[in-house]
Motif scaffolding. Structure first.
Motif: not given
Length: 602
Positions: A340-345, A348-356, A360-362
Motif C-alpha cells: 500500500f504505497l500512498h506517498d513518497f518523497a 534534489e537527486r533521488n526519489a524514496i519509496f516505502a515498501e511497508i 494485499m493479503r497474498t
C-alpha cells in the motif's frame, strides 16, 4: 485505458468491481439505513448546480443534529429533484438490498455508516455556490490572496450497506480570498462515477474500501457489478475514481486526485466557483492511475509521481517535465510484493519509496477462511526503503534498505547529505499498522527522522516527537531540500484532529522537537494544516515566515471556521478567523494556490 484494464493499475481500482455501492436518499422510509449521522438544517435554496455564477449572502449556520434519526432530519430538508429509476436500476437496487441485508451487512465499525458518518464526518447534502464569509477575528493578510482548497469524501448517496471513510465522492471546499474578503464554495468533483450516478438517480459503481468482506460477499457484489457493466449502466474504461484525496497544481493546471484513477482537472473561477474540466491523461501518455501525492520540485518545476498495483510491476515511477509533458515509465520489479504505497518523497537527486507491511493479503485461504478485507498487514514482512535517482531510466540503480518496524503512509520531506552519499527522510511511522484501515482510533503515528548512508547501507533513525502526529507539511519552497520546520496535525485520536504543532527537526536526536502548539479547544477539531509563505518571492525570507491555515469545526455549536495562524508565534497565534456560511465536513488533504497561479489556470 482505465486502471481496471491494465496489469499495473492501482490495486484499489483493480478489485473495485467486487465492492458495495451507495444509494441516494428517497422518500421511502425503508431506504434510510443511517440513524446516527450529523445532518444540517438549511433553508431552501436554488439548486447550486443550476447556478454556477450565483453568489449567496452568508447567514449564521443552523444547528446540527448529532446522532439523531436521519429520516426525521431529512424530512425537514427540501427534496432535491432526481431522475426516475428505470426498471433495470430498480432491479439491481433490489439485488443490492439483498446483499446488504442478508449476505454482507455492515458488521464492523470501520464499514458501519452509523459509526463512520457520525458527527462532522457526515456529508453535506448539497453543493454550496460562492457565498460571502464573515471575518470574526483579525484580518486576512495580503499574502493569502488566492484560494485554500481542501478535498475530502462526501457521498452523493447515503450509504445503505458497508461504507468506509475513504469511499465518499470527492468534494472540494474552496475559500477564495481577495483584498481581505472571503467567499466559500463547496462543489463535487464531477467524476465519471458522479455523473453516471447522478443521471441514473441511484448508486451504480462499487465502493472500493468497504466491499471485500469475505468470498461470498465479494462474488455477489462482483457479479452484480459485472451485470451492470454488461447492461451498459457504466463503463469502467471511463474511470471509477472518486478524486477525493488531495489536490496538486502543476503545468498551470489544478488537479483533484485519487490514486485509483487519472487526475481530474478542475478550475477555480474569478467568482470563487469550482468547475470540473474532466479526466486528464497528459496527451494520452498517462493511461492508468497516479498517486494522489505527486511532488513538484520548487527549483526545476518538474513533477514526480508513481502508481502501484496488485501485479508486477507493483510500483511504476515516472515524471513530468516543467511544461507538464509526461516522460516514460520506469517499472520497479524489485518491489517484491503489492504494498500500500500512498506517498513518497524526493530530494534534489533521488526519489524514496516505502515498501511497508500493509498490502494485499497474498494467501487466498486467509481471505476464504477469515473473510474481511483483502488489504491487510503482513507482520512477518520487513519494511524497506528504496532509493532511486530521480532521472533514472530504469530500475537498475535503485537500492533497497531494510528498516524494521518503519511503516509510513505519508512522507513529510527528504533531502541529500554528504554530497549525495546519504539521504534523510522525515515521516510519521504508523506504530500499529494493522489498524490503519479498520481502527484508525488505535493508530499512533510517531514522526521519525531516518538517515540512510547510501555507501555503507547503514540506517539510523530517531523519533522527533512522541505525540500522535500525521497530515504534516512544510514550507513548499523547501520540498526536497534540508528543511528546519514541520507543521503537523495532532490526532485525538485519528481521524479527529484536535490541534497543530510546529516541530524543529534540526534539534538534537534526544530532544522533543516541539517548538509551538495550538489546540483548537473542547469539541473543536480541524484538518490538515497548510503553510503559506508571507512573501514567497523573497529568497531571503526565513523558512517559517508565514501562516498556517486550516478549517476547524465546533461540534457543540455546529459552526465551521477558517483559521489563519502566525507560524512564527510560539502559540501559533490566530491572526484571522473566518466564520464559514456552512459547515465543512472533516476531510483529507488541501492546497493553497496564490492569485498569480490562479490567473494562469488552463
Amino acid at each position: 485505458m482505465d486502471s481496471l484494464s491494465s496489469s499495473s493499475s492501482s490495486f484499489i481500482s483493480t478489485f473495485s468491481l467486487h465492492l458495495s455501492s451507495l444509494r441516494r436518499p428517497s422518500s421511502s422510509p425503508r431506504l434510510l439505513r443511517i440513524n446516527s449521522a450529523v445532518v444540517e438544517e438549511r433553508s431552501p435554496i436554488t439548486n447550486p448546480s443550476d447556478s454556477n455564477d450565483h453568489r449567496r449572502t452568508s447567514s449564521k449556520p443552523k444547528t446540527l443534529h448529532n446522532r439523531t434519526n436521519l429520516h426525521t432530519s431529512l424530512s425537514s430538508s427540501p427534496a432535491k429533484p432526481r431522475p426516475q429509476m428505470n426498471l433495470a436500476t430498480s432491479l439491481f437496487t433490489t439485488v443490492e438490498d439483498v446483499i446488504n441485508t442478508f449476505i454482507d451487512p455492515p458488521s464492523r465499525p470501520s464499514v458501519d455508516p452509523k459509526h463512520v458518518l457520525s458527527d462532522n464526518f457526515a456529508p453535506v447534502l448539497d453543493e454550496l455556490p460562492p457565498t460571502d464569509c464573515e471575518i470574526i477575528h483579525g484580518s486576512l493578510p495580503p499574502s493569502l490572496n488566492g484560494a485554500y482548497i481542501r478535498n475530502g469524501p462526501n457521498p452523493q448517496f447515503l450509504p445503505r450497506g458497508p461504507y468506509h471513510l475513504f469511499d465518499g465522492d470527492g468534494m472540494l471546499h474552496a475559500i477564495r480570498i481577495n483584498d481581505g474578503k472571503a467567499t466559500l464554495c463547496s462543489r463535487y468533483v464531477k467524476t465519471y462515477k458522479y455523473n453516471v450516478e447522478k443521471q441514473t438517480g441511484a448508486p451504480v459503481m462499487p465502493n472500493v474500501f468497504s466491499g471485500f468482506n469475505g468470498v461470498t460477499a465479494s462474488v455477489a457484489r462482483g457479479a452484480l457489478s459485472a451485470v451492470r457493466v454488461l447492461t451498459g449502466q457504466f463503463n469502467p474504461v471511463n474511470g471509477i475514481g472518486l478524486a477525493n484525496t488531495s489536490l496538486a497544481f502543476f503545468s498551470n493546471r489544478l488537479f483533484a486526485l485519487g490514486e485509483s484513477d487519472l487526475p481530474y482537472t478542475v478550475r477555480l473561477t474569478e467568482s470563487g466557483d469550482i468547475e470540473t474540466i474532466g479526466r486528464y491523461d497528459f496527451d494520452g501518455k498517462l493511461a492508468m492511475s497516479m498517486t494522489a501525492h505527486p511532488k513538484t520540485d520548487p527549483i526545476t518545476g518538474e513533477t514526480f509521481a508513481f502508481r502501484y498495483g496488485p501485479v508486477p510491476p507493483f510500483l511504476t515511477y515516472f515524471r513530468f517535465d516543467s511544461a507538464g509533458r509526461k516522460q516514460r515509465d520506469v517499472p520497479i520489479f524489485s518491489m517484491t510484493s503489492p504494498s500500500f504505497l500512498h506517498d513518497f518523497a524526493i530530494t534534489e537527486r533521488n526519489a524514496i519509496f516505502a515498501e511497508i507491511q500493509l498490502g494485499m493479503r497474498t494467501n487466498p485461504m486467509d481471505f476464504v477462511l477469515e473473510g474481511g478485507s483483502p488489504v491487510g498487514a503482513d507482520k512477518g514482512k520487513t519494511p524497506r526503503l528504496g532509493v532511486i535517482p530521480k532521472y533514472a531510466g530504469d530500475e537498475s540503480e535503485i537500492k533497497w534498505f531494510e528498516v524494521p518496524g518503519f511503516n509510513i503512509i505519508h512522507a513529510i520531506n527528504a533531502w541529500d547529505e554528504d554530497d549525495g552519499n546519504a539521504v534523510v527522510l522525515i515521516a510519521p511511522n504508523i506504530m500499529s499498522i494493522e489498524h490503519t484501515l479498520e481502527r484508525m482510533d488505535l493508530v499512533h503515528a510517531l514522526v521519525e527522522k531516518v538517515r540512510i548512508d547510501l555507501v555503507t547501507g547503514i540506517v539510523s533513525r530517531h523519533p522527533i516527537s512522541a505525540r500522535n502526529l500525521d497530515f504534516a507539511v512544510i514550507n513548499p519552497a523547501f520540498l526536497g531540500r534540508r528543511s528546519r520546520y514541520v507543521y503537523a496535525a495532532i490526532g485525538d485520536p485519528m481521524p479527529k484532529i484536535s490541534g497543530v504543532v510546529k516541530l524543529e527537526v534540526s534539534k538534537g536526536d534526544r530532544d522533543d522537537c516541539t517548538v509551538a502548539r495550538r489546540m483548537y479547544g473542547p469539541g473543536c477539531y480541524g484538518g490538515e494544516p497548510f503553510f503559506v509563505a508571507r512573501d514567497p518571492s523573497d529568497p531571503e525570507a526565513e523558512e517559517d515566515d508565514g501562516y498556517v491555515v486550516t478549517y476547524v469545526h465546533d461540534e457543540v455549536t455546529g459552526e465551521s471556521k477558517f483559521l489563519v495562524m502566525d507560524s512564527k508565534s510560539p502559540e501559533l497565534e490566530i491572526v484571522a478567523a473566518v466564520r464559514l456560511p456552512r459547515r465543512v465536513p472533516y476531510g483529507f488533504h488541501g492546497l493553497f494556490v496564490k492569485e498569480s497561479d490562479l490567473n494562469k489556470q488552463r
